[in-house]
Design a protein around this motif. Structure first.
Motif, PDB file in Angstrom:
ATOM      1  N   SER A 258       0.807  -1.231   0.000  1.00  0.00           N
ATOM      2  CA  SER A 258       0.000   0.000   0.000  1.00  0.00           C
ATOM      3  C   SER A 258       0.835   1.273   0.000  1.00  0.00           C
ATOM      4  N   PHE A 259       2.151   1.155   0.103  1.00  0.00           N
ATOM      5  CA  PHE A 259       3.017   2.337   0.109  1.00  0.00           C
ATOM      6  C   PHE A 259       3.254   2.791  -1.331  1.00  0.00           C
ATOM      7  N   ILE A 260       2.727   3.959  -1.681  1.00  0.00           N
ATOM      8  CA  ILE A 260       2.850   4.500  -3.048  1.00  0.00           C
ATOM      9  C   ILE A 260       3.849   5.658  -3.010  1.00  0.00           C
ATOM     10  N   GLY A 261       5.093   5.367  -3.293  1.00  0.00           N
ATOM     11  CA  GLY A 261       6.154   6.365  -3.151  1.00  0.00           C
ATOM     12  C   GLY A 261       6.040   7.529  -4.112  1.00  0.00           C
ATOM     13  N   GLU A 262       5.398   7.315  -5.248  1.00  0.00           N
ATOM     14  CA  GLU A 262       5.334   8.357  -6.275  1.00  0.00           C
ATOM     15  C   GLU A 262       4.486   9.550  -5.877  1.00  0.00           C
ATOM     16  N   VAL A 263       3.624   9.425  -4.880  1.00  0.00           N
ATOM     17  CA  VAL A 263       2.789  10.558  -4.471  1.00  0.00           C
ATOM     18  C   VAL A 263       3.443  11.378  -3.359  1.00  0.00           C
ATOM     19  N   ILE A 264       4.639  10.973  -2.929  1.00  0.00           N
ATOM     20  CA  ILE A 264       5.325  11.631  -1.809  1.00  0.00           C
ATOM     21  C   ILE A 264       6.332  12.643  -2.354  1.00  0.00           C
ATOM     22  N   ASP A 265       6.331  13.852  -1.778  1.00  0.00           N
ATOM     23  CA  ASP A 265       7.250  14.902  -2.225  1.00  0.00           C
ATOM     24  C   ASP A 265       8.559  14.912  -1.446  1.00  0.00           C
ATOM     25  N   ARG A 266       8.499  14.502  -0.188  1.00  0.00           N
ATOM     26  CA  ARG A 266       9.719  14.467   0.626  1.00  0.00           C
ATOM     27  C   ARG A 266       9.563  13.410   1.709  1.00  0.00           C
ATOM     28  N   MET A 267      10.692  12.773   2.059  1.00  0.00           N
ATOM     29  CA  MET A 267      10.710  11.892   3.221  1.00  0.00           C
ATOM     30  C   MET A 267      11.754  12.392   4.207  1.00  0.00           C
ATOM     31  N   ILE A 268      11.450  12.242   5.498  1.00  0.00           N
ATOM     32  CA  ILE A 268      12.323  12.713   6.562  1.00  0.00           C
ATOM     33  C   ILE A 268      12.563  11.558   7.526  1.00  0.00           C
ATOM     34  N   LYS A 269      13.820  11.211   7.741  1.00  0.00           N
ATOM     35  CA  LYS A 269      14.161  10.156   8.702  1.00  0.00           C
ATOM     36  C   LYS A 269      14.245  10.778  10.085  1.00  0.00           C
ATOM     37  N   VAL A 270      13.568  10.167  11.059  1.00  0.00           N
ATOM     38  CA  VAL A 270      13.488  10.727  12.410  1.00  0.00           C
ATOM     39  C   VAL A 270      14.027   9.728  13.420  1.00  0.00           C
ATOM     40  N   PRO A 271      15.051  10.094  14.200  1.00  0.00           N
ATOM     41  CA  PRO A 271      15.540   9.186  15.250  1.00  0.00           C
ATOM     42  C   PRO A 271      14.450   8.907  16.273  1.00  0.00           C
ATOM     43  N   ASP A 272      14.434   7.695  16.803  1.00  0.00           N
ATOM     44  CA  ASP A 272      13.412   7.346  17.788  1.00  0.00           C
ATOM     45  C   ASP A 272      13.481   8.256  19.012  1.00  0.00           C
ATOM     46  N   ALA A 273      14.693   8.594  19.430  1.00  0.00           N
ATOM     47  CA  ALA A 273      14.827   9.480  20.591  1.00  0.00           C
ATOM     48  C   ALA A 273      14.221  10.852  20.315  1.00  0.00           C
ATOM     49  N   ALA A 274      14.297  11.300  19.056  1.00  0.00           N
ATOM     50  CA  ALA A 274      13.681  12.583  18.693  1.00  0.00           C
ATOM     51  C   ALA A 274      12.165  12.494  18.768  1.00  0.00           C
ATOM     52  N   SER A 275      11.595  11.391  18.301  1.00  0.00           N
ATOM     53  CA  SER A 275      10.139  11.208  18.379  1.00  0.00           C
ATOM     54  C   SER A 275       9.667  11.244  19.828  1.00  0.00           C
ATOM     55  N   LEU A 276      10.418  10.585  20.711  1.00  0.00           N
ATOM     56  CA  LEU A 276       9.992  10.476  22.106  1.00  0.00           C
ATOM     57  C   LEU A 276      10.280  11.753  22.879  1.00  0.00           C
ATOM     58  N   ALA A 277      11.344  12.457  22.510  1.00  0.00           N
ATOM     59  CA  ALA A 277      11.566  13.778  23.105  1.00  0.00           C
ATOM     60  C   ALA A 277      10.425  14.720  22.726  1.00  0.00           C
ATOM     61  N   THR A 278       9.926  14.587  21.512  1.00  0.00           N
ATOM     62  CA  THR A 278       8.857  15.465  21.040  1.00  0.00           C
ATOM     63  C   THR A 278       7.552  15.230  21.799  1.00  0.00           C
ATOM     64  N   ILE A 279       7.212  13.972  22.102  1.00  0.00           N
ATOM     65  CA  ILE A 279       5.938  13.752  22.800  1.00  0.00           C
ATOM     66  C   ILE A 279       5.991  14.318  24.220  1.00  0.00           C
ATOM     67  N   ARG A 280       7.154  14.316  24.830  1.00  0.00           N
ATOM     68  CA  ARG A 280       7.269  14.901  26.177  1.00  0.00           C
ATOM     69  C   ARG A 280       7.255  16.431  26.098  1.00  0.00           C
ATOM     70  N   PHE A 281       7.853  16.959  25.070  1.00  0.00           N
ATOM     71  CA  PHE A 281       7.816  18.399  24.812  1.00  0.00           C
ATOM     72  C   PHE A 281       6.382  18.859  24.565  1.00  0.00           C
ATOM     73  N   VAL A 282       5.652  18.090  23.764  1.00  0.00           N
ATOM     74  CA  VAL A 282       4.273  18.436  23.411  1.00  0.00           C
ATOM     75  C   VAL A 282       3.348  18.342  24.620  1.00  0.00           C
ATOM     76  N   GLU A 283       3.621  17.408  25.519  1.00  0.00           N
ATOM     77  CA  GLU A 283       2.790  17.291  26.717  1.00  0.00           C
ATOM     78  C   GLU A 283       2.786  18.595  27.511  1.00  0.00           C
TER      79      GLU A 283
END
Length: 365
Positions: A258-283
């Motif tokens: 189901s992943f259709i890469g042709e409709v995507i304009d940009r991809m961004i790789k995100v470290p797991d620690a960055a994702s989890l730092a963000t949820i605590r920041f957002v809280e």
């Protein structure tokens, strides 16, 4: 001439009633909110969160589960009494169990033994049964085997997600976002940011903006241990990985159908620690907890907001609040869980603090 009937009146009556039940459930449910994320007004850039946690089963996957059931019913794959099977240990299985119970159908979620007790409990609370395998990669074949053995139907979210949703409209998530933006300062956002698990959401949004002749661009964020980013960047759809994503709901060890890469304009790789730092920041900012995939989404969205500021381009960015953080109290919000996995959030917390203070983002290699 010989005639053969494959569908009795009783079967057709049951399917018609099943579709009515699902549509009635949708009709009772209000649309999810589009929440403004507080940014300094002087930036002249708006950021919005599409809050999918308010669905009856608490996540973005509620939309997918509804579509998958309607797709299977209308294709004749599910009839009265059909056992329903899915390869999922997360929010998709929770939502699918909800719809299966609504239709009086047995539901089995195939998942690794390592699945958290909290997720198992959520699935079982909706009436589902959990079937365990030793390795994450075994979930696909085991789901197919069970479907044959039980004369059931394998929903196969990873193949059917992009097929089951009407990307031209019909109250899909893309249409909802643009309708809710209609009276905002920048009703046609510069970017929409989503993660990819099945790839169905990104396919729906990417197709919709082209169909509506919109200039909005689509960015897909990808966590560690997921192959989507590298496969898209290097045009290698056969790429696989042995590891599984720690950010539940997004990231896969293979490129799903189901992943259709042709409709995507940009991809961004995100470290797991960055994702989890963000949820605590957002809280601290929102006064509520959100799930890990929302952290991945917002890390990418913040980066794009900073780019708009750096180029003095007013506009808006939209991303998804995929589910609430209450499901992750013993993982993402647990300091001991982070320490056991050597996840250091502090460098990423500094990036977030600097962003909200200055609107700047560190240069990426």
């Amino acid at each position: 001439m010989t005639a053969v009937d494959r569908c009795s009146d009783t079967t057709r009556d049951w399917v018609c009633e099943a579709v009515r039940i699902i549509e009635a459930d949708a009709n009772r449910s209000a649309d999810t909110h589009l929440l403004p994320f507080p940014l300094p007004s002087s930036w002249n850039v708006q950021l919005y969160l599409k809050d999918e946690s308010t669905h009856p089963t608490g996540s973005l996957k509620h939309r997918l589960a509804r579509s998958l059931f309607l797709y299977a019913l209308c294709n004749g794959w599910i009839v009265e009494g059909t056992p329903v099977i899915e390869a999922s240990s997360g929010s998709t299985a929770v939502s699918e169990a909800y719809f299966a119970r609504m239709l009086g159908l047995p539901f089995i979620a195939v998942m690794p033994h390592t699945t958290s007790a909290e997720k198992v409990e959520l699935i079982e609370r909706q009436g589902g049964t959990c079937h365990f395998v030793d390795e994450p990669g075994q979930i696909y074949e085991e789901s197919r085997r069970l479907a044959v053995k039980l004369d059931g139907h394998y929903l196969d979210q990873f193949t059917n997600a992009e097929r089951a949703t009407d990307w031209r409209g019909n109250n899909n998530i893309a249409e909802s976002i643009f309708e809710q933006l209609a009276l905002e300062l920048a009703p046609e956002p510069s970017w929409i940011v989503v993660g990819a698990g099945t790839g169905g959401t990104s396919a729906t949004i990417g197709r919709y903006v082209r169909y509506r002749r919109l200039r909005t661009r689509l960015a897909v964020v990808d966590p560690e241990n997921s192959v989507f980013f590298a496969a898209w960047r290097d045009d290698e759809p056969s790429l696989t990985s042995c590891a599984g994503s720690r950010i539940e709901g997004i990231g896969r060890p293979r490129v799903e159908p189901s992943f259709i890469g042709e409709v995507i304009d940009r991809m961004i790789k995100v470290p797991d620690a960055a994702s989890l730092a963000t949820i605590r920041f957002v809280e601290k900012v929102l006064g509520r907890r959100v799930g890990g995939s929302t952290g991945t989404n917002l890390w990418g969205a913040f980066q794009l907001v900073a780019e708009l500021l750096a180029t003095d381009c007013p506009g808006s960015v939209v991303t998804l609040l995929c589910d609430g953080g209450e499901r992750y109290a013993h993982t993402y919000y647990d300091d001991a869980w982070l320490a056991a996995r050597n996840l250091d959030l502090s460098p990423h917390q500094q990036v977030l603090d600097t962003f909200l203070t200055t609107g700047t983002w560190p240069a990426t290699p």
